[in-house]
Scaffold this motif. Structure first.
Motif, PDB file in Angstrom:
ATOM      1  N   MET A  76     -71.394  11.263  30.661  1.00 32.82           N
ATOM      2  CA  MET A  76     -70.487  11.018  29.562  1.00 32.82           C
ATOM      3  C   MET A  76     -69.656   9.780  29.887  1.00 32.82           C
ATOM      4  O   MET A  76     -69.080   9.667  30.958  1.00 32.82           O
ATOM      5  N   SER A  77     -69.586   8.851  28.945  1.00 29.18           N
ATOM      6  CA  SER A  77     -68.858   7.615  29.196  1.00 29.18           C
ATOM      7  C   SER A  77     -67.359   7.815  28.997  1.00 29.18           C
ATOM      8  O   SER A  77     -66.915   8.690  28.266  1.00 29.18           O
ATOM      9  N   LYS A  78     -66.593   7.002  29.661  1.00 29.28           N
ATOM     10  CA  LYS A  78     -65.138   7.009  29.538  1.00 29.28           C
ATOM     11  C   LYS A  78     -64.747   6.386  28.208  1.00 29.28           C
ATOM     12  O   LYS A  78     -65.423   5.508  27.692  1.00 29.28           O
ATOM     13  N   THR A  79     -63.619   6.825  27.662  1.00 27.39           N
ATOM     14  CA  THR A  79     -63.144   6.319  26.382  1.00 27.39           C
ATOM     15  C   THR A  79     -61.911   5.458  26.582  1.00 27.39           C
ATOM     16  O   THR A  79     -60.972   5.848  27.277  1.00 27.39           O
ATOM     17  N   ILE A  80     -61.920   4.282  25.951  1.00 31.07           N
ATOM     18  CA  ILE A  80     -60.791   3.367  25.981  1.00 31.07           C
ATOM     19  C   ILE A  80     -60.322   3.148  24.550  1.00 31.07           C
ATOM     20  O   ILE A  80     -61.110   2.816  23.666  1.00 31.07           O
ATOM     21  N   LEU A  81     -59.039   3.353  24.337  1.00 35.02           N
ATOM     22  CA  LEU A  81     -58.420   3.105  23.043  1.00 35.02           C
ATOM     23  C   LEU A  81     -57.774   1.725  23.103  1.00 35.02           C
ATOM     24  O   LEU A  81     -56.899   1.477  23.932  1.00 35.02           O
ATOM     25  N   VAL A  82     -58.229   0.823  22.239  1.00 36.98           N
ATOM     26  CA  VAL A  82     -57.698  -0.542  22.168  1.00 36.98           C
ATOM     27  C   VAL A  82     -56.790  -0.625  20.948  1.00 36.98           C
ATOM     28  O   VAL A  82     -57.217  -0.347  19.833  1.00 36.98           O
ATOM     29  N   VAL A  83     -55.532  -1.019  21.167  1.00 40.48           N
ATOM     30  CA  VAL A  83     -54.566  -1.164  20.083  1.00 40.48           C
ATOM     31  C   VAL A  83     -54.145  -2.629  20.068  1.00 40.48           C
ATOM     32  O   VAL A  83     -53.297  -3.061  20.853  1.00 40.48           O
ATOM     33  N   GLU A  84     -54.769  -3.397  19.191  1.00 39.76           N
ATOM     34  CA  GLU A  84     -54.586  -4.853  19.156  1.00 39.76           C
ATOM     35  C   GLU A  84     -54.675  -5.336  17.715  1.00 39.76           C
ATOM     36  O   GLU A  84     -55.661  -5.054  17.031  1.00 39.76           O
ATOM     37  N   ASP A  85     -53.645  -6.042  17.240  1.00 42.40           N
ATOM     38  CA  ASP A  85     -53.634  -6.477  15.847  1.00 42.40           C
ATOM     39  C   ASP A  85     -54.446  -7.740  15.590  1.00 42.40           C
ATOM     40  O   ASP A  85     -54.884  -7.974  14.476  1.00 42.40           O
ATOM     41  N   ASP A  86     -54.694  -8.548  16.600  1.00 40.43           N
ATOM     42  CA  ASP A  86     -55.485  -9.764  16.420  1.00 40.43           C
ATOM     43  C   ASP A  86     -56.963  -9.387  16.347  1.00 40.43           C
ATOM     44  O   ASP A  86     -57.530  -8.894  17.326  1.00 40.43           O
ATOM     45  N   ASP A 138     -59.295   7.869  28.156  1.00 38.42           N
ATOM     46  CA  ASP A 138     -59.007   7.744  29.575  1.00 38.42           C
ATOM     47  C   ASP A 138     -58.035   6.605  29.835  1.00 38.42           C
ATOM     48  O   ASP A 138     -57.331   6.592  30.837  1.00 38.42           O
ATOM     49  N   LEU A 139     -58.000   5.653  28.896  1.00 36.79           N
ATOM     50  CA  LEU A 139     -57.168   4.469  29.050  1.00 36.79           C
ATOM     51  C   LEU A 139     -56.788   3.956  27.672  1.00 36.79           C
ATOM     52  O   LEU A 139     -57.590   4.029  26.732  1.00 36.79           O
ATOM     53  N   VAL A 140     -55.567   3.428  27.560  1.00 39.27           N
ATOM     54  CA  VAL A 140     -55.114   2.771  26.333  1.00 39.27           C
ATOM     55  C   VAL A 140     -54.718   1.348  26.691  1.00 39.27           C
ATOM     56  O   VAL A 140     -53.931   1.134  27.610  1.00 39.27           O
ATOM     57  N   LEU A 141     -55.278   0.384  25.983  1.00 39.00           N
ATOM     58  CA  LEU A 141     -54.864  -1.009  26.082  1.00 39.00           C
ATOM     59  C   LEU A 141     -53.975  -1.286  24.883  1.00 39.00           C
ATOM     60  O   LEU A 141     -54.427  -1.144  23.744  1.00 39.00           O
ATOM     61  N   ILE A 142     -52.726  -1.652  25.113  1.00 43.67           N
ATOM     62  CA  ILE A 142     -51.762  -1.830  24.023  1.00 43.67           C
ATOM     63  C   ILE A 142     -51.249  -3.262  23.991  1.00 43.67           C
ATOM     64  O   ILE A 142     -50.694  -3.748  24.981  1.00 43.67           O
ATOM     65  N   ASP A 143     -51.406  -3.890  22.846  1.00 48.87           N
ATOM     66  CA  ASP A 143     -50.745  -5.163  22.583  1.00 48.87           C
ATOM     67  C   ASP A 143     -49.305  -4.834  22.204  1.00 48.87           C
ATOM     68  O   ASP A 143     -49.063  -4.015  21.318  1.00 48.87           O
ATOM     69  N   LEU A 144     -48.346  -5.462  22.856  1.00 48.07           N
ATOM     70  CA  LEU A 144     -46.956  -5.147  22.560  1.00 48.07           C
ATOM     71  C   LEU A 144     -46.475  -5.757  21.253  1.00 48.07           C
ATOM     72  O   LEU A 144     -45.493  -5.304  20.685  1.00 48.07           O
TER      73      LEU A 144
END
Length: 107
Positions: free
Chosen positions: A1-11, A48-54
């Motif tokens: 099962m692959s890891k899940t990354i949530l990307v939160v980026e408006d660009d 598993d991870l969230v990448l957040i654009d501030l």
């Protein structure tokens, strides 16, 4: 099962780049253009991870970081155009695990 990354980026171009690179490396990627819906996405799908654009248009990225670090067991990496050390320390204090500068290039 692959890891899940949530990307939160408006660009859209950066969001597409991250989605393409991460999914190409085998990660399951959920990409959002706004901060609204992040909690719902985590509750529905987990991550598993969230990448957040501030610099999100609808929510303060630091407040969102704080909330996620308090409510969810998830790694958080900040994506920001700001490079000063004081700001990085503030991000860590608010619950981020790390930060990366916005001008980055995939390998």
């Amino acid at each position: 099962m692959s890891k899940t990354i949530l990307v939160v980026e408006d660009d859209p171009s950066i969001r597409a780049l991250l989605e393409r690179c991460l999914s190409g490396d085998g990660y399951n990627v959920i990409a959002l253009a706004e901060g609204t819906g992040v909690e719902a996405a985590l509750e529905a799908n987990g991550a598993d991870l969230v990448l957040i654009d501030l610099g999100l248009p609808d929510r303060d990225g630091l407040s969102l970081t704080r909330r996620l670090s308090e409510e969810f067991r998830v790694g958080i990496i900040i994506i920001s155009g700001r490079r000063d050390l004081t700001y990085r320390v503030v991000c860590l204090y608010m619950g981020a695990d790390d930060s990366i500068p916005k001008t980055f290039e995939p390998p």
